[in-house]
Structures are given as C-alpha cells and as structure tokens.
Write a protein that holds these residues in place. Sequence first.
Motif, PDB file in Angstrom:
ATOM      1  N   UNK A 272       0.834  -1.206   0.000  1.00  0.00           N
ATOM      2  CA  UNK A 272       0.000   0.000   0.000  1.00  0.00           C
ATOM      3  C   UNK A 272       0.868   1.256   0.000  1.00  0.00           C
ATOM      4  N   UNK A 273       2.074   1.161   0.613  1.00  0.00           N
ATOM      5  CA  UNK A 273       3.020   2.279   0.558  1.00  0.00           C
ATOM      6  C   UNK A 273       3.474   2.539  -0.869  1.00  0.00           C
ATOM      7  N   UNK A 274       3.677   1.464  -1.639  1.00  0.00           N
ATOM      8  CA  UNK A 274       4.073   1.626  -3.045  1.00  0.00           C
ATOM      9  C   UNK A 274       2.972   2.359  -3.819  1.00  0.00           C
ATOM     10  N   UNK A 275       1.713   2.022  -3.547  1.00  0.00           N
ATOM     11  CA  UNK A 275       0.589   2.698  -4.219  1.00  0.00           C
ATOM     12  C   UNK A 275       0.560   4.189  -3.884  1.00  0.00           C
ATOM     13  N   UNK A 276       0.732   4.524  -2.594  1.00  0.00           N
ATOM     14  CA  UNK A 276       0.684   5.927  -2.208  1.00  0.00           C
ATOM     15  C   UNK A 276       1.873   6.703  -2.765  1.00  0.00           C
ATOM     16  N   UNK A 277       3.047   6.077  -2.785  1.00  0.00           N
ATOM     17  CA  UNK A 277       4.211   6.761  -3.328  1.00  0.00           C
ATOM     18  C   UNK A 277       4.096   6.942  -4.845  1.00  0.00           C
ATOM     19  N   UNK A 304       2.742   9.056   8.807  1.00  0.00           N
ATOM     20  CA  UNK A 304       2.086   8.763  10.083  1.00  0.00           C
ATOM     21  C   UNK A 304       1.166   7.554   9.986  1.00  0.00           C
ATOM     22  N   UNK A 305       0.393   7.483   8.906  1.00  0.00           N
ATOM     23  CA  UNK A 305      -0.607   6.414   8.760  1.00  0.00           C
ATOM     24  C   UNK A 305       0.058   5.051   8.579  1.00  0.00           C
ATOM     25  N   UNK A 306       1.048   4.975   7.701  1.00  0.00           N
ATOM     26  CA  UNK A 306       1.714   3.699   7.458  1.00  0.00           C
ATOM     27  C   UNK A 306       2.496   3.234   8.677  1.00  0.00           C
ATOM     28  N   UNK A 389      -8.576  -2.609  -0.317  1.00  0.00           N
ATOM     29  CA  UNK A 389      -7.589  -3.344   0.494  1.00  0.00           C
ATOM     30  C   UNK A 389      -7.526  -2.834   1.930  1.00  0.00           C
ATOM     31  N   UNK A 390      -7.921  -1.581   2.174  1.00  0.00           N
ATOM     32  CA  UNK A 390      -7.956  -1.095   3.557  1.00  0.00           C
ATOM     33  C   UNK A 390      -9.070  -1.774   4.345  1.00  0.00           C
ATOM     34  N   UNK A 391     -10.250  -1.883   3.748  1.00  0.00           N
ATOM     35  CA  UNK A 391     -11.355  -2.557   4.425  1.00  0.00           C
ATOM     36  C   UNK A 391     -11.139  -4.074   4.491  1.00  0.00           C
ATOM     37  N   UNK A 392     -10.445  -4.617   3.504  1.00  0.00           N
ATOM     38  CA  UNK A 392     -10.083  -6.041   3.524  1.00  0.00           C
ATOM     39  C   UNK A 392      -9.196  -6.346   4.719  1.00  0.00           C
TER      40      UNK A 392
END
Length: 441
Positions: A272-277, A304-306, A389-392
Amino acid sequence: MMVLIFSMIFLLPVIMNNNFFVFKVFLIFLFSYYLMMGSTSFMFFLSYLMGVDVISWGFIILSIWIVLLMIMSSYNYKYSNKSKEFIFMNFFLLLFLFFSFSSTSMFMFYFFFECSLVPTLFLIFGWGYQPERLAAGFYLIFYTLFASLPLLLSIFYLLGLTGSSFYWLINFSCNFYLFICFILAFLIKMPLVMFHFWLPKAHVEAPVSGSMILAGVLLKLGGYGLMRVSLFLYDYMCMYSVYLISLSLFGGVICGFICCLQLDMKVLVAYSSVCHMAMSIMGIFTLSLWGMWGSYILMLSHGLCSSGLFCLVNILYDRSGSRSLLVNKGFLILMPSLCLFWFILCSNNMGSPLSLNLFGELMLIVGLLSWSVCTMFYLMFFSFLACLYSMYLFSFVNHGSLSNFNLTIKFCTFREYGLIFYHLLPLNVFFLKFNIFMTLF
C-alpha cells in the motif's frame, strides 16, 4: 541552526548512559521547538550550506516524531543486551535525516542521503526477526547504490560546470543522460513501480522500529530529492513526465490488486506504501502547485498512517506469533478498543475525511486532472482499490471466528494504546493548520 545541531550532538553522553526516558523528553522538546518555529516564518536559518523552508520543516518534524514513536514501540529493547546500540542507531539516524532535510547543497544532501542508509541497515541486521534479514538488507543497499553512483558523478559534473551545488543557484544545460542520473536514485528510493522489489522484503524482515522509520521518513527522502532537483530539471521533467506518470498510474493499479491478494499483513501495508508513493511521484511530475503540495501533504500523512499500521501489525504479531490473516482473526472479541484504532487507521489509509490523507489526495487528483483528463479512469481505480484493500485488512483482522491459537492471548497495554494514539493525533488534527499550505498559492 548551530544551536539545534550542538544540542543534538551533546546528547551523546545521555545515549551512552542508556537513558531512554531522557532521550524521549529531549525529542519532545525538540519537536515542540520546531513546531512553534515553523509558524513564525516561511524560511529561516537560510545559508549556502543549511536552511529550512516549509518543505524541510514538515519532514524534519515528521522525522523527530517518528523516531520518538520508534523508541516507544521498542520498549522491550530497554532490557536487552543491545539496548545501548539500539538507541545509538536511532540517534544517528535522526541526525542524518535532520542534516538531509536541512541541507541546501546538492552534494551535502547526497552525502547524508547515503549516510541514512547505514543505521537502517544495522536496524534490519541487528534487530530483524528472521534469518532472511541479511538478504533483505542486501536488497536495500544494492538497489539504492545501483543508482547512487550515477547521481554522485552527475553532482561532480554539476560542481565542475557551475561551481556551485546550491539548489537555487544551479543553472546549466542538461541532457537526457544527466536527467536520468539525477532522478533515478530518488525514484528507486520512493520507490517507483518496477524498482520496488526491495521494499516488501525490507519491511517483512525489519523490526517494528525499522519498518516505522522506513515507511515513515526514509521513503520521503526520494520525494524530497525530486522536489529539489525539479528546480533545475524543470524542462526535462516536463518533457518526460508523460512516461513516468503513465508508469506510476499503471503500476499503482497493479500494486493495488496485489494488496487485495495478500495474506501477510506486513506485506499488504508495504505494497500500500508503493501505491501511495506512486501517487506522490505523479503529483511531483505534474510540476503544478496543486500536484506538488498535494504530493507533499500525502507524504506527510502517509508517514504517520503507514507507521501506525505497522505498529498495529506488530501488536498482533507479538501476541499470535504470526502475521498471517488466516491466524489473526476475530480480535474484535478480545480487544474492541484496538479495533477502533484499526478502523480509524484503515479509514485514514484510504483517505477518509478530517485526515491529512484526504486533503493530499484531493489536491493530487485536481493536479493530475488538470495535467490530463485521461488519468480519470486510473484515478477511479486508485481510489476504489485503496478502499478495497484497507477494508479487507480491517475486516479480516477484527471480524470472523477467533483462531484457536489466540485463545490465551494477553490484552494490550496502556503504552501500546498511547503509541497508536500518538500516530492518530497529528494525522487527524493537523488539518486544522492546513492554511500553512493554502497561503502558498
């Protein structure tokens, strides 16, 4: 600036005395000092060697806060044989990050950019969980060093040509090869999709403190470097932005699908970090104010979130001994208060209201749509997959039948609840200070 540098250097006797409490108190004072200082002036401590503007200021206070939370999360190391070495590595990592973000010279930034790699490697090698941590460390160092030598050579060429590496004084005729040399190291550090394979490996093998600083601050060094080199590579970034934005759009969607198939919680948060970056890279390469500041705000909020999500994963790993979603189920029955923190962090990860993620993503979407309306289709997939994926992750961990392995589990401590709360506090309160960024328009 010298006051801050010497105040950090003279903290060494406290560190050698292995005093975790004094180190944390010092970090709180340093954080408060920087927080108050940033509201007084747009640019301060400016010189040919060091200086702080709004971009540097945000990343420096993020570094101080994440290192403070790293010490809190690694409370058990206080009683281990390597406690002095652990706090020593954290101190030098903070020092190198401070110098990296406050350098106004391209060469000094490169030097401290590479120096920050050494304490990170020691954290992975010395306090990693699995024997594969050596391979993960080698992945990290070789991916980074692969593009670092071309960057160093291009900086030397720049110094010989212009006689200065001060960001705001660089003006030279670039070519395609120099452009690639200047941006490749930062793209690998963020990382760009296709150069991201070191990131899940390093996160899985690193201790919780290593994952926190890696996701929280070290990935942001790449974005910070891209923002700085855009000052003198503007023409070439305009020319080749279509290729890098297209690659980030496609790769971010693919990584979103990969997140939805993961069973390892730590790998899911890493992807998910790769997606945000990928979104941050796209915002920087639009070279618009909305894209740049949206990327900057998203990097701060993602730090902060990750980091908070990695702390939550570690809390469950300490109790169940596994990071698999098949084992960690039904924690709503045992720890309902922790379930609330899971929900807030997973919601923030997909950009819920009243979090910095929402403002960053909105500004990025506006910047990308103004760059090209054709990005709309991919951005819809981005937002949908982030929600998916967050709700998953949240639903698998907190709902379902409780695993038989977790029947004798111990409850969370006050320290662990405080650790997650201190991630959520700036993430969901700093939007009140959003006028700092909006006045720059």
